[in-house]
Design a protein around this motif. Sequence first.
Motif, PDB file in Angstrom:
ATOM      1  N   VAL A 120       0.816  -1.101   0.574  1.00 48.17           N
ATOM      2  CA  VAL A 120      -0.100   0.104  -0.153  1.00 48.17           C
ATOM      3  C   VAL A 120       0.857   1.142  -0.668  1.00 48.17           C
ATOM      4  O   VAL A 120       0.208   2.270  -0.720  1.00 48.17           O
ATOM      5  N   MET A 121       1.805   1.107   0.135  1.00 46.60           N
ATOM      6  CA  MET A 121       2.791   2.452   1.372  1.00 46.60           C
ATOM      7  C   MET A 121       3.581   2.962  -0.097  1.00 46.60           C
ATOM      8  O   MET A 121       3.376   3.971  -1.380  1.00 46.60           O
ATOM      9  N   GLU A 122       3.983   1.829  -0.586  1.00 44.90           N
ATOM     10  CA  GLU A 122       4.644   1.562  -2.294  1.00 44.90           C
ATOM     11  C   GLU A 122       3.779   2.553  -3.264  1.00 44.90           C
ATOM     12  O   GLU A 122       4.321   2.971  -4.078  1.00 44.90           O
ATOM     13  N   ILE A 172       1.203   6.568  -7.234  1.00 46.56           N
ATOM     14  CA  ILE A 172       0.005   7.254  -6.931  1.00 46.56           C
ATOM     15  C   ILE A 172       0.749   8.661  -7.234  1.00 46.56           C
ATOM     16  O   ILE A 172       0.819   9.575  -7.719  1.00 46.56           O
ATOM     17  N   ARG A 173       1.173   9.238  -5.773  1.00 45.86           N
ATOM     18  CA  ARG A 173       1.755  10.480  -6.063  1.00 45.86           C
ATOM     19  C   ARG A 173       3.491  10.653  -7.150  1.00 45.86           C
ATOM     20  O   ARG A 173       2.580  11.871  -7.714  1.00 45.86           O
ATOM     21  N   ILE A 174       3.713   9.791  -7.492  1.00 46.23           N
ATOM     22  CA  ILE A 174       4.727  10.543  -8.669  1.00 46.23           C
ATOM     23  C   ILE A 174       3.865  10.282  -9.294  1.00 46.23           C
ATOM     24  O   ILE A 174       4.449  11.362 -10.266  1.00 46.23           O
ATOM     25  N   LYS A 175       3.405   9.815 -10.172  1.00 47.22           N
ATOM     26  CA  LYS A 175       2.718   9.190 -11.616  1.00 47.22           C
ATOM     27  C   LYS A 175       1.688  10.310 -11.650  1.00 47.22           C
ATOM     28  O   LYS A 175       1.330  10.812 -12.591  1.00 47.22           O
ATOM     29  N   LEU A 198      -4.281  12.421  -3.616  1.00 42.16           N
ATOM     30  CA  LEU A 198      -5.358  11.450  -4.052  1.00 42.16           C
ATOM     31  C   LEU A 198      -4.573  10.323  -3.708  1.00 42.16           C
ATOM     32  O   LEU A 198      -4.951   8.931  -2.999  1.00 42.16           O
ATOM     33  N   SER A 199      -2.735  10.377  -3.326  1.00 42.71           N
ATOM     34  CA  SER A 199      -2.073   9.087  -2.722  1.00 42.71           C
ATOM     35  C   SER A 199      -2.495   9.080  -0.930  1.00 42.71           C
ATOM     36  O   SER A 199      -3.183   8.054  -0.356  1.00 42.71           O
ATOM     37  N   ARG A 237       6.171  13.130   2.002  1.00 41.91           N
ATOM     38  CA  ARG A 237       5.415  13.709   1.204  1.00 41.91           C
ATOM     39  C   ARG A 237       4.437  12.609   0.787  1.00 41.91           C
ATOM     40  O   ARG A 237       3.349  13.137  -0.455  1.00 41.91           O
ATOM     41  N   THR A 238       3.900  11.919   1.118  1.00 40.95           N
ATOM     42  CA  THR A 238       3.012  10.714   0.551  1.00 40.95           C
ATOM     43  C   THR A 238       1.658  11.720   1.690  1.00 40.95           C
ATOM     44  O   THR A 238       0.535  11.196   1.417  1.00 40.95           O
ATOM     45  N   MET A 239       1.956  11.087   2.784  1.00 39.89           N
ATOM     46  CA  MET A 239       1.229  11.199   3.751  1.00 39.89           C
ATOM     47  C   MET A 239       0.885  12.959   4.334  1.00 39.89           C
ATOM     48  O   MET A 239      -0.269  12.616   4.970  1.00 39.89           O
ATOM     49  N   SER A 240       1.584  14.086   4.190  1.00 40.02           N
ATOM     50  CA  SER A 240       1.372  14.805   4.383  1.00 40.02           C
ATOM     51  C   SER A 240       0.725  16.535   3.071  1.00 40.02           C
ATOM     52  O   SER A 240       1.105  15.238   2.215  1.00 40.02           O
ATOM     53  N   ARG A 241      -0.388  17.044   3.840  1.00 43.32           N
ATOM     54  CA  ARG A 241      -0.766  17.897   3.132  1.00 43.32           C
ATOM     55  C   ARG A 241       0.508  18.922   2.675  1.00 43.32           C
ATOM     56  O   ARG A 241       0.007  19.662   1.343  1.00 43.32           O
ATOM     57  N   THR A 242       0.883  19.108   3.354  1.00 42.58           N
ATOM     58  CA  THR A 242       2.093  20.726   2.454  1.00 42.58           C
ATOM     59  C   THR A 242       3.406  20.023   3.506  1.00 42.58           C
ATOM     60  O   THR A 242       4.089  20.844   3.349  1.00 42.58           O
ATOM     61  N   SER A 243       3.989  19.076   3.185  1.00 44.25           N
ATOM     62  CA  SER A 243       5.066  18.819   3.644  1.00 44.25           C
ATOM     63  C   SER A 243       5.915  18.788   4.613  1.00 44.25           C
ATOM     64  O   SER A 243       7.594  19.240   4.293  1.00 44.25           O
TER      65      SER A 243
END
Length: 168
Positions: free
Chosen positions: A47-49, A54-57, A63-64, A119-125
Amino acid sequence: MVDSDSPSSSGQLSAFLVGHSIIAKPLSPLHNNVVSALLTVVYVKCVMELGALIRIKYGNPELSRKFIHLCACSAVIWWPLFDTSHWGWRLNITVPLCMSIRLIYKGAVLKDPEDEDVRTMSRTSSPSELLFGPLQMTLIMVYVGLTKFMTHTGLIIMASFVGDAAAA
């Protein structure tokens, strides 16, 4: 905690493996629970991968985040694999407990805005953002996994994360 009114589980993983001739004899309750916990680890790693992919693509961290939220709240699909006749059913909290420790480390100690989890789980980095919603969710999952395991209440609490994921 497995209540007397909750359905007892004798480890459906072991029954599945024996029924499909993957193993010759049933696993002991401890081995059944360890393998079940390891399967949840593999699930979360995938799931994490996928969330990172998803975030990269799509270049859309929102969405991620939604994808990871939805998959996290569906972690109860692994509960029936655990054998409640042995104390090892408590291993169902392996992933949320490890994720809680990981979020605390990355949000409070490491504080790297370029970290993949940030980067994957936060809104603001912002690394500190991991210490709010994501940490709260994993701590609730630990609580539910220890005190509401295999109960209707536990399922309802985990199902409420679906709404949280949609709103995330």
